[in-house]
Design an enzyme around this catalytic site. Structure first.
Site, PDB file in Angstrom:
ATOM      1  N   CYS A 134       0.833  -1.204   0.000  1.00 10.47           N
ATOM      2  CA  CYS A 134       0.000   0.000   0.000  1.00 10.47           C
ATOM      3  C   CYS A 134       0.869   1.256   0.000  1.00 10.47           C
ATOM      4  O   CYS A 134       1.329   1.693   1.057  1.00 10.47           O
ATOM      5  CB  CYS A 134      -0.925  -0.035   1.222  1.00 10.47           C
ATOM      6  SG  CYS A 134      -2.017   1.379   1.335  1.00 10.47           S
ATOM      7  N   CYS A 137      -0.455   4.162   1.965  1.00 13.40           N
ATOM      8  CA  CYS A 137      -0.280   4.016   3.416  1.00 13.40           C
ATOM      9  C   CYS A 137       1.158   4.282   3.842  1.00 13.40           C
ATOM     10  O   CYS A 137       1.396   4.895   4.877  1.00 13.40           O
ATOM     11  CB  CYS A 137      -0.623   2.589   3.862  1.00 13.40           C
ATOM     12  SG  CYS A 137      -2.163   1.961   3.218  1.00 13.40           S
ATOM     13  N   ASP A 138       2.122   3.797   3.076  1.00 14.59           N
ATOM     14  CA  ASP A 138       3.497   3.721   3.595  1.00 14.59           C
ATOM     15  C   ASP A 138       4.519   4.590   2.866  1.00 14.59           C
ATOM     16  O   ASP A 138       5.677   4.645   3.289  1.00 14.59           O
ATOM     17  CB  ASP A 138       3.983   2.258   3.551  1.00 14.59           C
ATOM     18  CG  ASP A 138       3.265   1.399   4.582  1.00 14.59           C
ATOM     19  OD1 ASP A 138       2.502   1.966   5.384  1.00 14.59           O
ATOM     20  OD2 ASP A 138       3.456   0.179   4.576  1.00 14.59           O
TER      21      ASP A 138
HETATM   22  C1  LIG Z   1       0.741  -4.686   4.493  1.00 13.85           C
HETATM   23  C2  LIG Z   1      -0.465  -3.783   4.482  1.00 13.85           C
HETATM   24  C3  LIG Z   1      -0.385  -2.529   5.066  1.00 13.85           C
HETATM   25  C4  LIG Z   1      -1.489  -1.690   5.063  1.00 13.85           C
HETATM   26  N1  LIG Z   1      -1.381  -0.472   5.658  1.00 13.85           N
HETATM   27  C5  LIG Z   1      -2.448   0.332   5.722  1.00 13.85           C
HETATM   28  C6  LIG Z   1      -2.379   1.590   6.377  1.00 13.85           C
HETATM   29  O1  LIG Z   1      -1.329   1.982   6.891  1.00 13.85           O
HETATM   30  N2  LIG Z   1      -3.505   2.354   6.394  1.00 13.85           N
HETATM   31  C7  LIG Z   1      -4.694   1.958   5.812  1.00 13.85           C
HETATM   32  O2  LIG Z   1      -5.685   2.685   5.874  1.00 13.85           O
HETATM   33  N3  LIG Z   1      -4.785   0.773   5.176  1.00 13.85           N
HETATM   34  C8  LIG Z   1      -3.700  -0.045   5.120  1.00 13.85           C
HETATM   35  N4  LIG Z   1      -3.788  -1.240   4.469  1.00 13.85           N
HETATM   36  C9  LIG Z   1      -5.064  -1.611   3.836  1.00 13.85           C
HETATM   37  C10 LIG Z   1      -6.062  -2.078   4.926  1.00 13.85           C
HETATM   38  O3  LIG Z   1      -5.438  -3.057   5.707  1.00 13.85           O
HETATM   39  C11 LIG Z   1      -7.321  -2.655   4.275  1.00 13.85           C
HETATM   40  O4  LIG Z   1      -7.882  -1.696   3.399  1.00 13.85           O
HETATM   41  C12 LIG Z   1      -8.352  -3.016   5.359  1.00 13.85           C
HETATM   42  O5  LIG Z   1      -7.803  -3.913   6.298  1.00 13.85           O
HETATM   43  C13 LIG Z   1      -9.594  -3.653   4.752  1.00 13.85           C
HETATM   44  O6  LIG Z   1     -10.473  -3.923   5.810  1.00 13.85           O
HETATM   45  P1  LIG Z   1     -11.641  -5.000   5.670  1.00 13.85           P
HETATM   46  O7  LIG Z   1     -12.275  -5.065   7.006  1.00 13.85           O
HETATM   47  O8  LIG Z   1     -12.462  -4.688   4.493  1.00 13.85           O
HETATM   48  O9  LIG Z   1     -10.913  -6.388   5.328  1.00 13.85           O
HETATM   49  P2  LIG Z   1      -9.669  -7.163   5.948  1.00 13.85           P
HETATM   50  O10 LIG Z   1      -8.808  -6.310   6.785  1.00 13.85           O
HETATM   51  O11 LIG Z   1      -9.062  -7.855   4.761  1.00 13.85           O
HETATM   52  O12 LIG Z   1     -10.356  -8.249   6.909  1.00 13.85           O
HETATM   53  C14 LIG Z   1     -11.059  -9.330   6.375  1.00 13.85           C
HETATM   54  C15 LIG Z   1     -11.554 -10.218   7.502  1.00 13.85           C
HETATM   55  O13 LIG Z   1     -12.417 -11.214   6.944  1.00 13.85           O
HETATM   56  C16 LIG Z   1     -12.077 -12.492   7.468  1.00 13.85           C
HETATM   57  N5  LIG Z   1     -12.490 -13.511   6.501  1.00 13.85           N
HETATM   58  C17 LIG Z   1     -12.079 -13.703   5.214  1.00 13.85           C
HETATM   59  N6  LIG Z   1     -12.703 -14.767   4.678  1.00 13.85           N
HETATM   60  C18 LIG Z   1     -13.539 -15.252   5.641  1.00 13.85           C
HETATM   61  C19 LIG Z   1     -14.458 -16.348   5.702  1.00 13.85           C
HETATM   62  N7  LIG Z   1     -14.656 -17.177   4.662  1.00 13.85           N
HETATM   63  N8  LIG Z   1     -15.126 -16.567   6.870  1.00 13.85           N
HETATM   64  C20 LIG Z   1     -14.961 -15.738   7.935  1.00 13.85           C
HETATM   65  N9  LIG Z   1     -14.128 -14.682   7.913  1.00 13.85           N
HETATM   66  C21 LIG Z   1     -13.418 -14.459   6.790  1.00 13.85           C
HETATM   67  C22 LIG Z   1     -10.569 -12.402   7.696  1.00 13.85           C
HETATM   68  O14 LIG Z   1     -10.147 -13.406   8.625  1.00 13.85           O
HETATM   69  C23 LIG Z   1     -10.468 -10.981   8.251  1.00 13.85           C
HETATM   70  O15 LIG Z   1     -10.776 -10.976   9.625  1.00 13.85           O
HETATM   71  C24 LIG Z   1      -2.699  -2.116   4.463  1.00 13.85           C
HETATM   72  C25 LIG Z   1      -2.785  -3.378   3.869  1.00 13.85           C
HETATM   73  C26 LIG Z   1      -1.693  -4.218   3.886  1.00 13.85           C
HETATM   74  C27 LIG Z   1      -1.799  -5.580   3.274  1.00 13.85           C
END
Ligand SMILES: Cc1cc2nc3c(=O)[nH]c(=O)nc-3n(C[C@H](O)[C@H](O)[C@H](O)COP(=O)(O)OP(=O)(O)OC[C@H]3O[C@@H](n4cnc5c(N)ncnc54)[C@H](O)[C@@H]3O)c2cc1C
Length: 309
Positions: A134, A137-138
């Protein structure tokens, strides 16, 4: 646990946990199903510096705070994975990897997306320690540092142009002989003398000092020639896979597998809502996912008010 839950939230990233907090504050108790990655993608990163109110916070700490917040207001958690669903009849039915059958009047799908990895030595070790996905983000962590971007599509080009605000030492490594990004994005990067592009090549190993990535091995896919390059940070921009496998035949998804939403959080099935990276391939941020989680909880609450006595 009630026999039929009012609301089940699938996923415990920023979207799922924010949904749970908003639901709880509306006196709507929910069950959150964690999946394989409790806390979601931010569990695999170090510092987050764009979460309002926190100048700098470790990703896992931020997610632990959100989880405690949801628990404090009565949210229950189930550490299982949803493997199968039936959305054709109400109440809806879910099955987990431990063969548990759960029923709910409304469901929020917040299962996020998984960034694609190169699957090469050192990648897992330095994931979140200088190897990330990202740039928005970084990028600010790398003023005047040397960074590498892996990929040749629109995301890689956007990352390269975004990085330009912080450093001129940018190398793009792309596996093909041509970039695959849209013409305008390509032109911007190709014509920039500060951005070096290495074609036909990919990163085949990450090196580091145990705490942070310090270099990579780049291998030319045609000649097999390997070069070692010192580097301060690596952005992998080769795409994401939305976590929609159990749902893709039950709610409408686009060609890439992202859930289609209308009117903010509604899926093609009334009573099933989606929030976060599972439908949003454009912004992919913790704050936008949390915002979508809030909207989904408010929409679910209004829906439940209409259907339940
Ligand atoms: C390395 C990295 C660094 C990042 N840094 C930043 C940052 O500094 N700032 C920022 O704003 N964003 C950052 N991001 C992006 C941010 O992490 C994502 O946009 C955000 O986490 C998305 O949130 P979400 O809740 O939609 O999904 P996710 O965070 O992807 O969470 C998905 C959840 O669904 C669950 N899940 C998946 N499939 C199933 C299933 N079949 N049954 C039950 N549960 C399931 C997983 O276990 C998890 O708990 C970063 C991403 C990465 C990879």
């Amino acid at each position: 646990m009630e026999e039929v839950q009012k609301l089940i939230i699938i996923g415990s990233g920023p979207a799922g946990l924010t949904s749970a907090i908003y639901a709880a504050r509306s006196n709507l108790k929910s069950l959150v199903i964690d999946g394989d990655e409790p806390g979601g993608q931010l569990m695999g990163t170090s510092y987050v510096e764009n979460w309002p109110g926190e100048k700098s916070i470790l990703g896992p700490k931020l997610m632990m705070n959100m989880r405690e917040h949801a628990q404090h207001f009565g949210t229950e958690f189930l550490s299982e994975n949803v493997t199968k669903v039936d959305f054709s009849k109400k109440p809806f039915t879910l099955w987990t990897n431990r063969d548990k059958e759960l029923k709910a009047h409304a469901i929020i799908i917040a299962t996020g997306a998984t960034p694609k990895r190169l699957i090469v030595p050192g990648e897992n070790e330095y994931w979140g320690k200088g190897v990330t996905t990202c740039a928005v983000c970084d990028a600010a962590f790398y003023p005047d540092k040397e960074v590498l971007i892996v990929g040749g599509g629109d995301t890689a080009m956007e990352d390269a142009s975004f990085m330009k605000k912080f450093t001129k030492k940018i190398t793009v490594v792309h596996i093909l002989d041509k970039l695959t990004a849209s013409h305008a994005m390509q032109e911007y990067v190709i014509n920039d003398p500060d951005i070096n592009i290495i074609y036909h090549s990919t990163v085949t190993e990450f090196h580091g000092d145990g705490n942070h990535v310090t270099g990579v091995t780049i291998t030319n896919q045609k000649t097999g020639e390997k070069i070692k390059k010192d580097i301060d940070g690596v952005f992998i921009a080769i795409g994401l896979t939305p976590n929609t496998e159990p749902f893709k035949d039950h709610v409408a998804c686009d060609d890439w597998g992202y859930i289609k939403v209308s009117n903010h959080t509604n899926t093609s099935v009334e009573g099933i809502f989606a929030a976060g990276d599972v439908h949003d391939y454009r912004y992919r941020q913790a704050i936008t996912s949390a915002g979508a989680g809030c909207m989904a909880a408010l929409d679910a609450e209004r829906y439940l008010k209409d259907i339940l006595p």
